[in-house]
Enzyme design. Sequence first.
Site, short mmCIF file in Angstrom:
data_model
loop_
_atom_site.label_atom_id
_atom_site.label_comp_id
_atom_site.label_asym_id
_atom_site.label_seq_id
_atom_site.Cartn_x
_atom_site.Cartn_y
_atom_site.Cartn_z
N ASN A 158 0.80 -1.24 0.00
CA ASN A 158 0.00 0.00 0.00
C ASN A 158 0.82 1.28 0.00
OD1 ASN A 158 0.67 -0.55 2.67
ND2 ASN A 158 -1.28 0.15 3.49
N GLY A 235 2.55 -5.57 7.49
CA GLY A 235 1.56 -6.31 6.70
C GLY A 235 0.41 -6.74 7.58
N GLU A 257 4.47 -4.32 12.40
CA GLU A 257 3.54 -3.22 12.07
C GLU A 257 2.37 -3.86 11.34
OE1 GLU A 257 3.85 -0.13 12.96
OE2 GLU A 257 5.97 0.06 13.49
N ARG A 285 -7.08 9.04 2.28
CA ARG A 285 -5.68 8.92 1.92
C ARG A 285 -5.45 7.51 1.39
NH1 ARG A 285 -0.98 8.20 5.93
NH2 ARG A 285 0.83 8.57 4.62
N CYS A 291 -3.20 1.37 6.86
CA CYS A 291 -3.41 0.74 8.18
C CYS A 291 -3.95 1.76 9.17
CB CYS A 291 -2.10 0.15 8.68
SG CYS A 291 -0.77 1.36 8.65
N GLU A 465 8.40 2.69 14.49
CA GLU A 465 9.22 3.12 13.35
C GLU A 465 9.20 4.65 13.30
OE1 GLU A 465 7.54 0.82 10.02
OE2 GLU A 465 9.25 -0.52 10.26
#
Length: 490
Positions: A158, A235, A257, A285, A291, A465
Site C-alpha cells: 500500500n 503487513g 507493524e 488517503r 493501516c 518506526e
Amino acid sequence: MPGRTLPGPDRRGLFIGGGWRAAEQGATFTVLDPADGSVLASVADGSVKDAIEALDAAAAAQKDWGASAPRDRGEILRKAFDLIRGRTDELAELMSLEMGKTITEARGEIAYGNEFLRWFSEEAVRIHGRWMHAPDGASRLLTIRKPIGPCLLITPWNFPLAMGTRKIAPAIAAGCAMVVKPSELTPLTMLALADILNEAGLPPGVLNVVPTARAAAMSEALMPDPRLRKVSFTGSTAVGRQLVRQSADQLQRLSMELGGNAPFLVFEDADVDAAVDGAMLAKMRNMGEACTAANRFLVHSDVAQEFAEKLANRMGRLVVGRGQDPGVDVGPLIDERAVDAVHRLVTDAVRDGAQLVVGGTAPDRPGYFYHPTVLLDVHHDSEINGQEIFGPVAPISIFTTEEEAVRRANTTEYGLAAYVFTRDLARTVRLAESLEYGMVGVNTGLISNPAAPFGGMKASGFGREGGFEGIEEYLETTYVALPVTLRQAG
Ligand code: NAD
C-alpha cells in the site's frame, strides 16, 4: 496515457551483493496495472536459494558495515534523500502505475517516505551509550550500542516506498546489513530505491532486494538461519502471527507493524467542518488502503446527521479514475479481491440496517474501482466495524456518552491509530489516556510523521518506526561492568 517510467529489464532483477541478476532458472512473475488489469512488467521471482544467497551477501557485509563511521552512513542516506527528491516525478509515476494511487498521492508518499532517509541520516550520528555510577559507588556501568546484525525486512503494497524507507533507513543508520522482500504486487518502486541507494554509495551486500511471488517459502527458509538477527514486518496481522511463531527457534528481534481498525470519534462540541476535513484525509488517503485509515466513524447523536451529510457531499464529488490522469481524486483498489471484499462489507452493513448515503457500488469499467461510500447508522456489531475495510467506505455509527464512545472505540483486537475531534482540552487528555492505541490524532486526520514513533499495540503489533525510537529496533546493548577502587593503593 502519460509516458511509462518503467525500469528497464536490467533493473527488474534481484539486487544482491551490489549487483543486478536474474532469479534462479530465470523465473519471473508479472506486475499488473490495477487501473485495467493489464501487465505492466515482469520481475525476477526470487527462489529460496536466491534468498539464502542474499542473506549470505548481507552476512558477509555485516562486519565492515557495522564498524563503519556513523557519519559515512549518514552521508549515504543524505545523498539518497537528495537523489529521490530530484527524481520525484518519475518515481511518482512508477508508484502510481503499479499501486494505483493518484500522482498527487504518490508525490506525497515520496516526500513522506524520503523524510525517513533524512531523519535517520541525522540519527546515525546520535547513537548513545551510557555511563553511570552503580548505586553502591563500587563500579561504573557502561553501555555500548551495537548494530543488531543482518535483518529481514518485509513490506506491503500500500505504501511501496515509505514502508521500505521506514525500515531501511534506520537499519542503514544503525549499521545493519539487510535482505528486503517487497510486496509481489508493487516491487518496482523498491527496486528503484535499491538503484538509488546503490548510486548513493551504499557498499555491496548492505542492501539486498529479493522480490518473490513465493513469500512463505522464503521466510520459512530464512527464519531458521542463525545469521538472521532481526525481522521487521509490515503487513497483515495473520502473516505477522506466522512470523512471530517462526522466530521462536532463533529468537530474532521483531518489529511488527500490523493491521488496524482506527476509530474516528466526533464529539458534540467538535468543529464539524474541521471533522469532515479530517475525515476526508483519514479515510481517503490512499483510497482508504492504509493501516491508519479511519475505519469506524463514531459520531455523537447531536451532530451525526450534519457530519454524515457534509461528508457524503464531499465524498460524492470525488472523481474516480486512473491514478495518472489529471483531475482524478481516487484511483483503483489493488485487485479484484479487494473490491469484492469492500462491496461485501457494504452490503452486509446495509442488510444490518445501515442507510446508504452515497456510493455503494463499483463503477462499470475495467480495473478495480469502488465509489466513495458513506453509510449512516451502522449497527455497532456489523462486520464492517470489526474488520479492516481497506477501501473508500466511511461507516458512521452513533454514540451518546463519552464513556460509550471510549468503550466502543476500544472494542477491537487492534490498537494502531485513533482520531478524536473535540474542543474540550480535559476530554482530550482523558481520551489520549484511555484509548488503547499507539497513536492518537487530536483534531487532525493525518498523524504520520517521520519524527514521531509510529506503531501499535494489541493485534496491531509492537515496535516503533520513525522518531527517536525507530533506530532502537536495530541496536543491541552490551553492558560493561567496571569495578573501581576509589582509594589509591598505598
Ligand atoms: P500481507 O500480510 O498479505 O503481505 C505483507 C508482506 O508479507 C508482502 O510482502 C507479502 O508478500 C509478505 N508475505 C505474505 N505471506 C508471507 C509469509 N508467509 N511469510 C513472509 N512474508 C509473507 O499484507 P498486505 O496485503 O501486503 O498489506 C496490507 C496489510 O498491511 C493491512 O493489514 C495493513 O493494515 C497492514 N499495514 C500495516 C502498517 C503498519 O504500519 N501497521 C502499514 C501498512 C500496512
